[in-house]
Design a protein around this motif. Structure first.
Motif, PDB file in Angstrom:
ATOM      1  N   VAL A  11       0.836  -1.205   0.000  1.00 45.31           N
ATOM      2  CA  VAL A  11       0.000   0.000   0.000  1.00 45.31           C
ATOM      3  C   VAL A  11       0.870   1.254   0.000  1.00 45.31           C
ATOM      4  O   VAL A  11       0.543   2.232  -0.678  1.00 45.31           O
ATOM      5  CB  VAL A  11      -0.991  -0.015   1.184  1.00 45.31           C
ATOM      6  N   ALA A  12       1.985   1.223   0.715  1.00 42.88           N
ATOM      7  CA  ALA A  12       2.893   2.375   0.712  1.00 42.88           C
ATOM      8  C   ALA A  12       3.429   2.642  -0.692  1.00 42.88           C
ATOM      9  O   ALA A  12       3.508   3.803  -1.128  1.00 42.88           O
ATOM     10  CB  ALA A  12       4.043   2.143   1.693  1.00 42.88           C
ATOM     11  N   GLN A  13       3.773   1.581  -1.419  1.00 45.05           N
ATOM     12  CA  GLN A  13       4.249   1.747  -2.797  1.00 45.05           C
ATOM     13  C   GLN A  13       3.133   2.285  -3.694  1.00 45.05           C
ATOM     14  O   GLN A  13       3.374   3.168  -4.522  1.00 45.05           O
ATOM     15  CB  GLN A  13       4.775   0.415  -3.327  1.00 45.05           C
ATOM     16  N   LEU A  14       1.943   1.773  -3.515  1.00 43.20           N
ATOM     17  CA  LEU A  14       0.789   2.253  -4.274  1.00 43.20           C
ATOM     18  C   LEU A  14       0.540   3.731  -3.959  1.00 43.20           C
ATOM     19  O   LEU A  14       0.290   4.540  -4.853  1.00 43.20           O
ATOM     20  CB  LEU A  14      -0.437   1.405  -3.925  1.00 43.20           C
ATOM     21  N   TYR A  15       0.621   4.074  -2.680  1.00 44.89           N
ATOM     22  CA  TYR A  15       0.428   5.450  -2.228  1.00 44.89           C
ATOM     23  C   TYR A  15       1.467   6.373  -2.875  1.00 44.89           C
ATOM     24  O   TYR A  15       1.126   7.417  -3.446  1.00 44.89           O
ATOM     25  CB  TYR A  15       0.525   5.503  -0.705  1.00 44.89           C
ATOM     26  N   ASP A  16       2.728   5.989  -2.778  1.00 47.61           N
ATOM     27  CA  ASP A  16       3.804   6.818  -3.335  1.00 47.61           C
ATOM     28  C   ASP A  16       3.626   7.045  -4.831  1.00 47.61           C
ATOM     29  O   ASP A  16       3.848   8.147  -5.333  1.00 47.61           O
ATOM     30  CB  ASP A  16       5.175   6.183  -3.076  1.00 47.61           C
ATOM     31  N   ALA A  17       3.203   6.005  -5.530  1.00 45.70           N
ATOM     32  CA  ALA A  17       3.092   6.086  -6.981  1.00 45.70           C
ATOM     33  C   ALA A  17       1.848   6.832  -7.452  1.00 45.70           C
ATOM     34  O   ALA A  17       1.857   7.421  -8.540  1.00 45.70           O
ATOM     35  CB  ALA A  17       3.115   4.671  -7.573  1.00 45.70           C
ATOM     36  N   HIS A  18       0.758   6.812  -6.652  1.00 50.26           N
ATOM     37  CA  HIS A  18      -0.519   7.294  -7.193  1.00 50.26           C
ATOM     38  C   HIS A  18      -1.286   8.293  -6.321  1.00 50.26           C
ATOM     39  O   HIS A  18      -2.335   8.770  -6.755  1.00 50.26           O
ATOM     40  CB  HIS A  18      -1.427   6.094  -7.491  1.00 50.26           C
ATOM     41  N   HIS A  19      -0.801   8.599  -5.140  1.00 46.49           N
ATOM     42  CA  HIS A  19      -1.547   9.510  -4.269  1.00 46.49           C
ATOM     43  C   HIS A  19      -1.739  10.884  -4.911  1.00 46.49           C
ATOM     44  O   HIS A  19      -2.843  11.454  -4.888  1.00 46.49           O
ATOM     45  CB  HIS A  19      -0.889   9.651  -2.901  1.00 46.49           C
ATOM     46  N   GLY A  20      -0.695  11.421  -5.472  1.00 49.28           N
ATOM     47  CA  GLY A  20      -0.796  12.746  -6.101  1.00 49.28           C
ATOM     48  C   GLY A  20      -1.797  12.757  -7.237  1.00 49.28           C
ATOM     49  O   GLY A  20      -2.614  13.673  -7.361  1.00 49.28           O
ATOM     50  N   TRP A  21      -1.744  11.719  -8.059  1.00 46.48           N
ATOM     51  CA  TRP A  21      -2.688  11.617  -9.169  1.00 46.48           C
ATOM     52  C   TRP A  21      -4.124  11.509  -8.655  1.00 46.48           C
ATOM     53  O   TRP A  21      -5.019  12.194  -9.151  1.00 46.48           O
ATOM     54  CB  TRP A  21      -2.347  10.394 -10.037  1.00 46.48           C
ATOM     55  N   TRP A  78      -7.224  14.011  -9.272  1.00 41.49           N
ATOM     56  CA  TRP A  78      -8.442  13.496  -9.901  1.00 41.49           C
ATOM     57  C   TRP A  78      -9.669  13.880  -9.069  1.00 41.49           C
ATOM     58  O   TRP A  78     -10.683  14.326  -9.598  1.00 41.49           O
ATOM     59  CB  TRP A  78      -8.324  11.981 -10.056  1.00 41.49           C
ATOM     60  N   LEU A  79      -9.559  13.723  -7.758  1.00 34.76           N
ATOM     61  CA  LEU A  79     -10.675  14.054  -6.862  1.00 34.76           C
ATOM     62  C   LEU A  79     -10.922  15.565  -6.807  1.00 34.76           C
ATOM     63  O   LEU A  79     -12.072  16.003  -6.788  1.00 34.76           O
ATOM     64  CB  LEU A  79     -10.408  13.502  -5.459  1.00 34.76           C
ATOM     65  N   ARG A  80      -9.861  16.369  -6.779  1.00 39.06           N
ATOM     66  CA  ARG A  80     -10.027  17.833  -6.743  1.00 39.06           C
ATOM     67  C   ARG A  80     -10.800  18.324  -7.964  1.00 39.06           C
ATOM     68  O   ARG A  80     -11.660  19.193  -7.848  1.00 39.06           O
ATOM     69  CB  ARG A  80      -8.666  18.539  -6.693  1.00 39.06           C
ATOM     70  N   LYS A  81     -10.523  17.747  -9.121  1.00 36.59           N
ATOM     71  CA  LYS A  81     -11.215  18.151 -10.348  1.00 36.59           C
ATOM     72  C   LYS A  81     -12.698  17.829 -10.271  1.00 36.59           C
ATOM     73  O   LYS A  81     -13.526  18.560 -10.797  1.00 36.59           O
ATOM     74  CB  LYS A  81     -10.606  17.453 -11.563  1.00 36.59           C
ATOM     75  N   ARG A  82     -13.034  16.747  -9.629  1.00 32.98           N
ATOM     76  CA  ARG A  82     -14.435  16.329  -9.564  1.00 32.98           C
ATOM     77  C   ARG A  82     -15.200  16.989  -8.423  1.00 32.98           C
ATOM     78  O   ARG A  82     -16.398  17.205  -8.531  1.00 32.98           O
ATOM     79  CB  ARG A  82     -14.525  14.818  -9.458  1.00 32.98           C
ATOM     80  N   LEU A  83     -14.508  17.289  -7.355  1.00 35.11           N
ATOM     81  CA  LEU A  83     -15.188  17.832  -6.179  1.00 35.11           C
ATOM     82  C   LEU A  83     -15.103  19.350  -6.080  1.00 35.11           C
ATOM     83  O   LEU A  83     -15.908  19.962  -5.389  1.00 35.11           O
ATOM     84  CB  LEU A  83     -14.604  17.221  -4.900  1.00 35.11           C
ATOM     85  N   ALA A  84     -14.117  19.932  -6.719  1.00 28.19           N
ATOM     86  CA  ALA A  84     -13.878  21.377  -6.610  1.00 28.19           C
ATOM     87  C   ALA A  84     -13.725  21.808  -5.153  1.00 28.19           C
ATOM     88  O   ALA A  84     -14.132  22.894  -4.761  1.00 28.19           O
ATOM     89  CB  ALA A  84     -14.986  22.175  -7.304  1.00 28.19           C
ATOM     90  N   ASN A  85     -13.167  20.911  -4.362  1.00 26.33           N
ATOM     91  CA  ASN A  85     -12.950  21.180  -2.944  1.00 26.33           C
ATOM     92  C   ASN A  85     -11.709  20.404  -2.527  1.00 26.33           C
ATOM     93  O   ASN A  85     -11.751  19.181  -2.382  1.00 26.33           O
ATOM     94  CB  ASN A  85     -14.179  20.735  -2.142  1.00 26.33           C
ATOM     95  N   SER A  86     -10.617  21.118  -2.344  1.00 24.08           N
ATOM     96  CA  SER A  86      -9.350  20.434  -2.079  1.00 24.08           C
ATOM     97  C   SER A  86      -9.342  19.716  -0.732  1.00 24.08           C
ATOM     98  O   SER A  86      -8.706  18.672  -0.596  1.00 24.08           O
ATOM     99  CB  SER A  86      -8.174  21.410  -2.180  1.00 24.08           C
ATOM    100  N   ALA A  87     -10.067  20.228   0.252  1.00 21.07           N
ATOM    101  CA  ALA A  87     -10.096  19.566   1.565  1.00 21.07           C
ATOM    102  C   ALA A  87     -10.810  18.217   1.475  1.00 21.07           C
ATOM    103  O   ALA A  87     -10.314  17.204   1.981  1.00 21.07           O
ATOM    104  CB  ALA A  87     -10.778  20.459   2.598  1.00 21.07           C
ATOM    105  N   ASP A  88     -11.980  18.203   0.815  1.00 21.90           N
ATOM    106  CA  ASP A  88     -12.699  16.934   0.639  1.00 21.90           C
ATOM    107  C   ASP A  88     -11.881  15.971  -0.215  1.00 21.90           C
ATOM    108  O   ASP A  88     -11.839  14.772   0.056  1.00 21.90           O
ATOM    109  CB  ASP A  88     -14.068  17.161  -0.004  1.00 21.90           C
ATOM    110  N   ALA A  89     -11.225  16.494  -1.238  1.00 21.29           N
ATOM    111  CA  ALA A  89     -10.406  15.644  -2.107  1.00 21.29           C
ATOM    112  C   ALA A  89      -9.272  14.997  -1.313  1.00 21.29           C
ATOM    113  O   ALA A  89      -9.012  13.795  -1.452  1.00 21.29           O
ATOM    114  CB  ALA A  89      -9.849  16.456  -3.269  1.00 21.29           C
ATOM    115  N   ALA A  90      -8.614  15.780  -0.483  1.00 23.46           N
ATOM    116  CA  ALA A  90      -7.516  15.242   0.334  1.00 23.46           C
ATOM    117  C   ALA A  90      -8.039  14.182   1.304  1.00 23.46           C
ATOM    118  O   ALA A  90      -7.411  13.125   1.480  1.00 23.46           O
ATOM    119  CB  ALA A  90      -6.829  16.377   1.098  1.00 23.46           C
ATOM    120  N   ASP A  91      -9.186  14.458   1.928  1.00 24.85           N
ATOM    121  CA  ASP A  91      -9.770  13.479   2.860  1.00 24.85           C
ATOM    122  C   ASP A  91     -10.123  12.177   2.155  1.00 24.85           C
ATOM    123  O   ASP A  91      -9.834  11.087   2.663  1.00 24.85           O
ATOM    124  CB  ASP A  91     -11.027  14.048   3.519  1.00 24.85           C
ATOM    125  N   LEU A  92     -10.745  12.284   0.983  1.00 26.18           N
ATOM    126  CA  LEU A  92     -11.152  11.076   0.263  1.00 26.18           C
ATOM    127  C   LEU A  92      -9.952  10.301  -0.259  1.00 26.18           C
ATOM    128  O   LEU A  92      -9.975   9.054  -0.265  1.00 26.18           O
ATOM    129  CB  LEU A  92     -12.110  11.418  -0.872  1.00 26.18           C
TER     130      LEU A  92
END
Length: 171
Positions: free
Chosen positions: A12-22, A26-40
Protein backbone atom coordinates in the motif's frame (compact mmCIF):
# COMPACT_ATOMS: atom_id res chain seq x y z
CA UNK A 1 15.62 -18.60 -2.94
CA UNK A 2 12.69 -16.33 -3.88
CA UNK A 3 12.11 -13.27 -1.75
CA UNK A 4 9.05 -13.34 0.52
CA UNK A 5 5.93 -11.52 -0.54
CA UNK A 6 5.94 -7.89 0.58
CA UNK A 7 3.82 -6.99 3.57
CA UNK A 8 0.44 -5.38 2.96
CA UNK A 9 1.72 -2.13 4.45
CA UNK A 10 4.63 -2.05 2.02
CA UNK A 11 2.40 -2.78 -0.98
CA UNK A 12 0.00 0.00 0.00
CA UNK A 13 2.89 2.37 0.71
CA UNK A 14 4.25 1.75 -2.80
CA UNK A 15 0.79 2.25 -4.27
CA UNK A 16 0.43 5.45 -2.23
CA UNK A 17 3.80 6.82 -3.34
CA UNK A 18 3.09 6.09 -6.98
CA UNK A 19 -0.52 7.29 -7.19
CA UNK A 20 -1.55 9.51 -4.27
CA UNK A 21 -0.80 12.75 -6.10
CA UNK A 22 -2.69 11.62 -9.17
CA UNK A 23 -5.70 10.46 -7.11
CA UNK A 24 -5.79 13.72 -5.14
CA UNK A 25 -5.74 15.71 -8.37
CA UNK A 26 -8.44 13.50 -9.90
CA UNK A 27 -10.67 14.05 -6.86
CA UNK A 28 -10.03 17.83 -6.74
CA UNK A 29 -11.21 18.15 -10.35
CA UNK A 30 -14.43 16.33 -9.56
CA UNK A 31 -15.19 17.83 -6.18
CA UNK A 32 -13.88 21.38 -6.61
CA UNK A 33 -12.95 21.18 -2.94
CA UNK A 34 -9.35 20.43 -2.08
CA UNK A 35 -10.10 19.57 1.56
CA UNK A 36 -12.70 16.93 0.64
CA UNK A 37 -10.41 15.64 -2.11
CA UNK A 38 -7.52 15.24 0.33
CA UNK A 39 -9.77 13.48 2.86
CA UNK A 40 -11.15 11.08 0.26
CA UNK A 41 -7.70 10.29 -1.12
CA UNK A 42 -6.55 9.39 2.39
CA UNK A 43 -9.72 7.38 2.97
CA UNK A 44 -9.10 5.45 -0.24
CA UNK A 45 -5.62 4.37 0.81
CA UNK A 46 -6.68 3.68 4.40
CA UNK A 47 -9.49 1.48 3.08
CA UNK A 48 -7.09 -0.35 0.79
CA UNK A 49 -4.74 -0.97 3.72
CA UNK A 50 -7.55 -2.37 5.87
CA UNK A 51 -8.82 -4.55 3.02
CA UNK A 52 -5.29 -5.66 2.21
CA UNK A 53 -4.77 -6.85 5.79
CA UNK A 54 -7.99 -8.87 5.67
CA UNK A 55 -7.55 -10.26 2.15
CA UNK A 56 -4.79 -10.33 -0.39
CA UNK A 57 -4.63 -7.22 -2.53
CA UNK A 58 -5.71 -8.12 -6.05
CA UNK A 59 -3.10 -8.11 -8.78
CA UNK A 60 -3.23 -4.49 -9.84
CA UNK A 61 -2.46 -4.36 -13.53
CA UNK A 62 -4.37 -1.08 -13.71
CA UNK A 63 -3.89 0.60 -10.31
CA UNK A 64 -5.45 3.88 -11.42
CA UNK A 65 -8.61 2.12 -12.57
CA UNK A 66 -8.75 0.36 -9.18
CA UNK A 67 -8.23 3.67 -7.34
CA UNK A 68 -10.82 5.40 -9.53
CA UNK A 69 -13.42 2.76 -8.65
CA UNK A 70 -12.72 3.19 -4.93
CA UNK A 71 -12.72 6.99 -5.23
CA UNK A 72 -16.05 7.03 -7.09
CA UNK A 73 -17.64 5.04 -4.27
CA UNK A 74 -16.18 7.42 -1.71
CA UNK A 75 -17.53 10.42 -3.66
CA UNK A 76 -21.00 8.85 -3.73
CA UNK A 77 -20.77 8.28 0.03
CA UNK A 78 -19.67 11.90 0.53
CA UNK A 79 -22.61 13.21 -1.49
CA UNK A 80 -24.98 10.97 0.46
CA UNK A 81 -23.58 12.28 3.76
CA UNK A 82 -23.98 15.86 2.54
CA UNK A 83 -27.56 15.20 1.40
CA UNK A 84 -28.36 13.60 4.75
CA UNK A 85 -26.82 16.53 6.59
CA UNK A 86 -28.80 19.04 4.48
CA UNK A 87 -32.04 17.15 5.12
CA UNK A 88 -31.32 17.08 8.86
CA UNK A 89 -30.47 20.79 8.94
CA UNK A 90 -33.62 21.59 6.95
CA UNK A 91 -35.71 19.61 9.44
CA UNK A 92 -33.88 21.26 12.32
CA UNK A 93 -34.69 24.71 10.92
CA UNK A 94 -38.38 23.90 11.50
CA UNK A 95 -37.81 23.28 15.22
CA UNK A 96 -38.40 26.26 17.53
CA UNK A 97 -35.18 27.58 19.08
CA UNK A 98 -36.36 26.63 22.55
CA UNK A 99 -36.48 22.96 21.50
CA UNK A 100 -33.44 22.88 19.25
CA UNK A 101 -30.67 20.49 20.28
CA UNK A 102 -27.27 21.80 21.33
CA UNK A 103 -24.34 21.71 18.89
CA UNK A 104 -23.03 18.59 20.62
CA UNK A 105 -26.42 16.89 20.36
CA UNK A 106 -26.67 17.89 16.69
CA UNK A 107 -23.32 16.27 15.97
CA UNK A 108 -24.32 13.08 17.78
CA UNK A 109 -27.64 12.95 15.93
CA UNK A 110 -25.97 13.55 12.57
CA UNK A 111 -23.36 10.85 13.21
CA UNK A 112 -26.11 8.46 14.26
CA UNK A 113 -28.09 9.23 11.10
CA UNK A 114 -25.01 8.56 8.99
CA UNK A 115 -24.43 5.22 10.75
CA UNK A 116 -28.07 4.25 10.23
CA UNK A 117 -27.83 5.26 6.58
CA UNK A 118 -24.72 3.12 6.09
CA UNK A 119 -26.37 0.21 7.92
CA UNK A 120 -29.46 0.39 5.72
CA UNK A 121 -27.39 0.86 2.57
CA UNK A 122 -25.68 -2.47 3.26
CA UNK A 123 -29.03 -4.27 3.00
CA UNK A 124 -30.29 -5.61 -0.34
CA UNK A 125 -32.74 -3.14 -1.91
CA UNK A 126 -35.88 -5.26 -1.41
CA UNK A 127 -34.98 -6.07 2.20
CA UNK A 128 -34.30 -2.38 2.90
CA UNK A 129 -37.58 -1.41 1.23
CA UNK A 130 -39.62 -3.83 3.32
CA UNK A 131 -37.83 -2.77 6.49
CA UNK A 132 -38.45 0.93 5.84
CA UNK A 133 -42.11 0.35 4.98
CA UNK A 134 -42.49 -1.43 8.31
CA UNK A 135 -40.41 0.80 10.54
CA UNK A 136 -41.02 4.24 9.04
CA UNK A 137 -44.43 3.92 7.43
CA UNK A 138 -45.84 1.54 10.03
CA UNK A 139 -47.23 -0.88 7.46
CA UNK A 140 -48.19 -4.39 8.48
CA UNK A 141 -46.50 -7.35 6.83
CA UNK A 142 -49.67 -7.94 4.82
CA UNK A 143 -49.68 -4.31 3.61
CA UNK A 144 -45.98 -4.53 2.73
CA UNK A 145 -46.60 -7.74 0.79
CA UNK A 146 -49.39 -6.09 -1.19
CA UNK A 147 -47.35 -2.93 -1.78
CA UNK A 148 -44.26 -4.84 -2.94
CA UNK A 149 -46.29 -7.54 -4.72
CA UNK A 150 -44.62 -10.36 -2.80
CA UNK A 151 -45.83 -12.96 -0.33
CA UNK A 152 -46.19 -12.33 3.39
CA UNK A 153 -43.70 -15.17 3.89
CA UNK A 154 -41.14 -13.24 1.82
CA UNK A 155 -41.81 -10.10 3.85
CA UNK A 156 -41.17 -12.10 7.04
CA UNK A 157 -37.92 -13.42 5.57
CA UNK A 158 -36.86 -9.88 4.54
CA UNK A 159 -37.68 -8.51 7.99
CA UNK A 160 -35.77 -11.31 9.71
CA UNK A 161 -32.77 -10.55 7.50
CA UNK A 162 -32.98 -6.82 8.25
CA UNK A 163 -33.29 -7.35 12.01
CA UNK A 164 -30.43 -9.87 11.98
CA UNK A 165 -28.29 -7.35 10.09
CA UNK A 166 -29.12 -4.62 12.62
CA UNK A 167 -28.38 -6.85 15.60
CA UNK A 168 -25.04 -7.99 14.17
CA UNK A 169 -24.06 -4.38 13.46
CA UNK A 170 -24.80 -3.25 17.03
CA UNK A 171 -21.73 -2.57 19.19
Amino acid sequence: MPSPDPTPSLVVAQLYDAHHGWLSSWLRKRLANSADAADLAQDAFAGILVACRRHALPDLREPRAYLTTIAKRLVVDLYRRHALERAYLDALAQVPDAHAPSEEQRLIILQSLQEIDALLDALPAKVRGAFLLSQLDGLTYEQIAAHMEISVRTVKRYMAEAFRHCILAAP
